[in-house]
Design a protein around this motif. Structure first.
Motif, mmCIF file in Angstrom:
data_model
loop_
_atom_site.group_PDB
_atom_site.id
_atom_site.type_symbol
_atom_site.label_atom_id
_atom_site.label_comp_id
_atom_site.label_asym_id
_atom_site.label_seq_id
_atom_site.Cartn_x
_atom_site.Cartn_y
_atom_site.Cartn_z
ATOM 1 N N THR A 150 0.766 -1.247 0.197
ATOM 2 C CA THR A 150 -0.340 -0.073 -0.004
ATOM 3 C C THR A 150 1.089 1.575 -0.089
ATOM 4 N N PHE A 151 2.222 1.148 0.666
ATOM 5 C CA PHE A 151 3.310 2.041 1.119
ATOM 6 C C PHE A 151 4.011 2.348 -1.025
ATOM 7 N N ARG A 152 3.986 1.723 -0.888
ATOM 8 C CA ARG A 152 4.215 1.922 -2.071
ATOM 9 C C ARG A 152 3.594 2.083 -3.403
ATOM 10 N N ASP A 153 2.088 1.643 -3.067
ATOM 11 C CA ASP A 153 1.153 2.334 -4.164
ATOM 12 C C ASP A 153 0.031 4.243 -4.225
ATOM 13 N N MET A 154 1.009 3.982 -2.729
ATOM 14 C CA MET A 154 0.569 5.493 -2.820
ATOM 15 C C MET A 154 1.756 6.801 -3.205
ATOM 16 N N SER A 155 2.937 5.312 -2.777
ATOM 17 C CA SER A 155 4.067 6.941 -3.682
ATOM 18 C C SER A 155 4.447 7.177 -4.435
ATOM 19 N N GLU A 156 3.951 5.839 -5.224
ATOM 20 C CA GLU A 156 3.807 5.835 -7.177
ATOM 21 C C GLU A 156 2.464 7.011 -7.366
ATOM 22 N N ALA A 157 1.719 7.074 -6.870
ATOM 23 C CA ALA A 157 0.836 7.815 -7.234
ATOM 24 C C ALA A 157 1.090 8.962 -6.703
ATOM 25 N N VAL A 158 1.609 9.528 -5.130
ATOM 26 C CA VAL A 158 1.681 10.860 -4.666
ATOM 27 C C VAL A 158 2.682 11.012 -6.450
ATOM 28 N N MET A 159 3.920 10.666 -6.753
ATOM 29 C CA MET A 159 4.930 11.008 -7.383
ATOM 30 C C MET A 159 4.428 11.305 -8.987
ATOM 31 N N ARG A 160 3.358 10.368 -9.549
ATOM 32 C CA ARG A 160 2.436 11.017 -10.792
ATOM 33 C C ARG A 160 2.174 11.910 -10.024
ATOM 34 N N GLN A 161 1.487 12.300 -9.439
ATOM 35 C CA GLN A 161 0.804 13.154 -9.374
ATOM 36 C C GLN A 161 1.920 14.341 -9.476
ATOM 37 N N VAL A 162 2.550 14.612 -8.355
ATOM 38 C CA VAL A 162 3.081 16.017 -9.247
ATOM 39 C C VAL A 162 3.973 16.289 -10.415
ATOM 40 N N VAL A 163 4.843 15.336 -10.725
ATOM 41 C CA VAL A 163 5.401 15.413 -12.294
ATOM 42 C C VAL A 163 3.884 15.872 -13.243
ATOM 43 N N GLY A 164 2.865 15.467 -12.861
ATOM 44 C CA GLY A 164 1.912 15.373 -13.542
ATOM 45 C C GLY A 164 1.371 17.163 -14.291
ATOM 46 N N ASP A 165 1.630 17.655 -12.425
ATOM 47 C CA ASP A 165 1.681 19.349 -12.441
ATOM 48 C C ASP A 165 3.161 20.098 -12.809
ATOM 49 N N ARG A 166 3.568 19.590 -13.651
ATOM 50 C CA ARG A 166 5.284 20.443 -13.729
ATOM 51 C C ARG A 166 4.887 19.708 -15.249
ATOM 52 N N SER A 167 5.918 21.186 -15.537
ATOM 53 C CA SER A 167 6.379 20.820 -16.975
ATOM 54 C C SER A 167 7.382 19.523 -16.950
ATOM 55 N N VAL A 168 7.806 19.056 -18.439
ATOM 56 C CA VAL A 168 9.327 18.191 -18.116
ATOM 57 C C VAL A 168 11.134 18.968 -17.922
ATOM 58 N N ASP A 169 10.768 20.161 -17.918
ATOM 59 C CA ASP A 169 11.920 20.856 -17.941
ATOM 60 C C ASP A 169 12.046 21.347 -16.403
ATOM 61 N N GLU A 170 11.070 22.137 -15.218
ATOM 62 C CA GLU A 170 11.148 21.001 -14.378
ATOM 63 C C GLU A 170 11.321 20.179 -13.510
ATOM 64 N N VAL A 171 11.032 19.748 -14.476
ATOM 65 C CA VAL A 171 11.295 17.910 -13.353
ATOM 66 C C VAL A 171 12.611 17.759 -13.842
ATOM 67 N N LEU A 172 13.093 18.051 -14.751
ATOM 68 C CA LEU A 172 14.331 18.008 -15.364
ATOM 69 C C LEU A 172 15.664 18.826 -14.841
ATOM 70 N N THR A 173 15.109 19.551 -14.880
ATOM 71 C CA THR A 173 16.040 20.567 -13.936
ATOM 72 C C THR A 173 15.858 21.259 -13.001
ATOM 73 N N ILE A 174 15.298 22.614 -13.045
ATOM 74 C CA ILE A 174 15.340 23.379 -11.990
ATOM 75 C C ILE A 174 14.374 23.031 -10.540
ATOM 76 N N GLY A 175 13.343 22.515 -11.319
ATOM 77 C CA GLY A 175 12.413 21.794 -10.488
ATOM 78 C C GLY A 175 12.211 20.684 -9.701
#
Length: 338
Positions: A150-175
């Motif tokens: 359950t903890f692994r599923d929650m972590s994966e869901a949260v990470m997908r949510q946070v990454v989905g709210d930002r651009s690829v440049d933010e995820v790869l560099t400054i963010g």
């Protein structure tokens, strides 16, 4: 089938007599064995980094046993030990094959965990590590059926949510730092909401890259962004050198002008006050004041003119060379001089 009387008879075997065992001995042996087993089942050891929960007839006793030697009721109590003082780790998008000085990682077969869609509809390969501790052993064991999954599923869901709210440049560099911080906060909120008994200690982005087919293009973009950042920083450095200097010089000129203006105003006020005082004296005694002013002016001007010789203009045949203070001075008769 009848036996042939001519066949030889088998030899008779005489067995040794079996010793008789008293029933009381068997009972005492069974009792001793049961006591030994019960004694071994009534003592258990909790390691320094662990805590233990005891279930009695399937119900929690309400106590959490600390490290050390503990006792339980044999065949009635059931003990669960949990490493509450140890920092546990879950890896996403990769697995550690061999830890050491040169740690070896394995990524093949875990792409379904790391590939995710960004807010600008690009794909990023995000690998991260979550470090956590078991904060509440009771909730960890009994509030959720499979807490780790359950903890692994929650972590994966949260990470997908946070990454989905930002651009690829933010995820790869400054963010990246912001992504990790936000994901940790949301993951802890989910753990508290589901009462999973876990405290998220740290969430670290291990590696964030574009997918392999487009990685060269992304590397060029990153190099261009870094070059732009370098030029911007260089321009700001030049700005910080030139602007404060110019501001200081301007401030100095302003202060100097203010000082000069104040000096002129004060001098003007002083001269006006002096003129008024002289005028008052002049009104009282005009001739005396006029003579005094004339003498003061002559006294002030004569030292500036140097050494002068006053002769009669009508005196003939005067040699115009006179030695004054050891110097040769040429003196011309001044017409109308006195």
């Amino acid at each position: 089938m009848d036996r042939n009387p001519d066949w030889p008879r088998p030899p008779e075997v005489t067995l040794p007599p079996v010793p008789r065992v008293k029933a009381s001995w068997v009972v005492w042996a069974a009792v001793a064995l049961a006591l030994l087993v019960a004694l071994s089942q009534s003592v258990y050891q909790v390691q320094p980094e662990e805590e233990a929960i005891v279930l009695r007839f399937g119900k929690w006793t309400g106590e959490v046993h600390e490290p050390g030697l503990n006792f339980k009721i044999p065949f009635v109590d059931r003990v669960y030990k949990l490493p509450t003082q140890r920092q546990l780790k879950e890896e996403f998008g990769f697995r550690t094959r061999r830890p050491g000085v040169r740690t070896e990682y394995e990524k093949k077969g875990y792409e379904h965990e790391s590939l995710m869609l960004t807010g600008d509809l690009n794909v990023a390969d995000v690998e991260w590590v979550v470090q956590y501790k078991i904060r509440d052993p009771y909730k960890f064991l009994f509030k959720v059926r499979d807490p780790v999954t359950t903890f692994r599923d929650m972590s994966e869901a949260v990470m997908r949510q946070v990454v989905g709210d930002r651009s690829v440049d933010e995820v790869l560099t400054i963010g990246r730092a912001e992504v990790a911080s936000e994901a940790r906060r949301l993951l802890q909120e989910l753990c508290d909401r589901y009462e999973i008994g876990i405290s998220v200690e740290q969430l670290v982005l291990q590696d964030v890259n574009p997918p392999d087919p487009v990685k060269p293009s992304f590397n060029k973009v990153n190099e261009a962004l870094q070059e732009r950042e370098r030029l911007v920083n260089q321009a700001w450095a030049e700005y910080n050198r030139a602007v404060p200097k110019a501001r200081g010089e301007a401030e100095e000129q302003i202060r100097r002008a203010e000082g000069y203006a104040l000096e002129r105003v004060n001098n003007a006020k002083g001269e006006a006050a002096r003129f008024l005082s002289v005028y008052e004296e002049y009104r009282k005694a005009p001739e005396v004041t006029r003579t005094r002013l004339y003498l003061e002016t002559v006294e002030e001007l004569l030292p500036r003119l140097g050494d002068k010789v006053v002769i009669d203009g009508n005196l003939p045949n005067l040699v115009p060379l006179l030695g004054l203070h050891g110097e040769a001075l040429a003196a011309r008769p001044a017409e109308g001089g006195r």
